[in-house]
Design an enzyme around this catalytic site. Structure first.
Site, PDB file in Angstrom:
ATOM      1  N   ASP A   1     -97.736   8.846  -9.679  1.00 35.88           N
ATOM      2  CA  ASP A   1     -96.262   8.785  -9.731  1.00 35.88           C
ATOM      3  C   ASP A   1     -95.582   9.926 -10.505  1.00 35.88           C
ATOM      4  O   ASP A   1     -94.674   9.676 -11.314  1.00 35.88           O
ATOM      5  CB  ASP A   1     -95.811   7.443 -10.338  1.00 35.88           C
TER       6      ASP A   1
ATOM      7  N   LYS B   1     -96.769   2.993  -2.724  1.00 37.19           N
ATOM      8  CA  LYS B   1     -96.889   1.607  -3.193  1.00 37.19           C
ATOM      9  C   LYS B   1     -95.518   1.089  -3.584  1.00 37.19           C
ATOM     10  O   LYS B   1     -94.645   1.858  -3.977  1.00 37.19           O
ATOM     11  CB  LYS B   1     -97.852   1.531  -4.372  1.00 37.19           C
TER      12      LYS B   1
ATOM     13  N   CYS C   1     -98.034   2.124 -14.566  1.00 34.44           N
ATOM     14  CA  CYS C   1     -98.832   2.407 -13.368  1.00 34.44           C
ATOM     15  C   CYS C   1    -100.172   3.053 -13.678  1.00 34.44           C
ATOM     16  O   CYS C   1    -101.169   2.755 -13.016  1.00 34.44           O
ATOM     17  CB  CYS C   1     -98.003   3.224 -12.378  1.00 34.44           C
TER      18      CYS C   1
HETATM   19  C1  VGL Z   1     -93.588   2.478 -12.740  1.00 39.37           C
HETATM   20  C2  VGL Z   1     -92.120   0.917 -13.505  1.00 39.37           C
HETATM   21  C3  VGL Z   1     -91.676   0.668 -12.227  1.00 39.37           C
HETATM   22  C4  VGL Z   1     -94.643   3.489 -13.058  1.00 39.37           C
HETATM   23  C5  VGL Z   1     -93.168   2.237 -11.445  1.00 39.37           C
HETATM   24  O1  VGL Z   1     -94.884   4.395 -12.243  1.00 39.37           O
HETATM   25  O2  VGL Z   1     -95.249   3.382 -14.154  1.00 39.37           O
HETATM   26  N1  VGL Z   1     -93.069   1.798 -13.757  1.00 39.37           N
HETATM   27  N2  VGL Z   1     -92.211   1.327 -11.197  1.00 39.37           N
END
Ligand code: VGL
Ligand code: ZN
Length: 202
Positions: free
Chosen positions: A13, A111, A156
């Site tokens: 991410d 995701k 994540c």
């Molecule tokens: C994430 C919160 C919501 C992350 C993704 O990538 O850590 N955290 N969505």
């Protein structure tokens, strides 16, 4: 030094919304980019993940009248932290950081695209049952040692590393290539969990 063939770098991410100026900015999030670019040169196998939500996703506080970001609600699959809207698919915020430079990455896993369920881990959504397909990919490619980097360390990256470890992968997290959101102690809780589970933190 190029890693042996069974090793994979899992880049979690590294998207604009998790970097300063983004909608769910992780402090110092952009600082991981040059570190990850450098690290990735040593890996033949790289997988990228992308948090990828439809508008009105159930993990957004804005989808729950009266709720504010960073509060918790009960979902059928358990407690869920609510977030500001972020990484809505095809938005600028959902794109990878412009300086992320890993042309040899072989797979991008998206995701969190099911409206009713969030997904922190790159392997399973937050019900711990719905697979993303990554487990099958790694097994079929005979990749057995997973190095996790990216954003956010305590969400994540944490859940991806834990799922990797619990499915038998030798698992490493490079802390210098990751940054935490750190909602009331979640960064320390992550380090403790890694220690308990035999996930190496370097
Ligand atoms: C994430 C919160 C919501 C992350 C993704 O990538 O850590 N955290 N969505
Ligand atoms: Zn998300």
């Amino acid at each position: 030094m190029v890693k042996r063939d069974g090793e994979v770098l899992l880049v979690i991410d590294v998207q604009n919304d998790f970097c300063p100026g983004g909608r769910l900015a992780v402090p110092g999030g952009h600082e991981v980019v040059p570190v990850i670019n450098r690290l990735a040169r040593d890996f033949r196998h790289v997988v990228l993940t992308q948090d990828w939500h439809p508008e009105g996703h159930s993990s957004f506080a804005s989808s729950h009248p009266g709720k504010t970001p960073f509060s918790t609600v009960a979902m059928p699959y358990g407690p869920q932290t609510l977030w500001p809207d972020h990484c809505t698919w095809d938005s600028d915020g959902a794109r990878f950081h412009a300086e992320l430079d890993i042309p040899h990455a072989g797979l991008i896993i998206r995701k969190g695209f099911r409206p009713e369920i969030d997904s922190y881990s790159a392997f399973f959504e937050n019900d711990h049952k719905t697979p993303t397909g990554l487990l099958g990919y790694l097994r079929e490619r005979q990749l057995t040692r997973v190095t996790c980097v990216g954003l956010a360390f305590d969400y994540c990256v944490r859940y991806s590393a834990e799922d990797a470890r619990s499915h038998g992968f030798d698992t490493i997290v490079v802390e210098e290539a990751s940054r935490a959101i750190d909602l009331n102690g979640t960064a320390d809780a992550t380090r403790a969990s890694f220690r308990d589970r035999g996930i190496k933190l370097t």
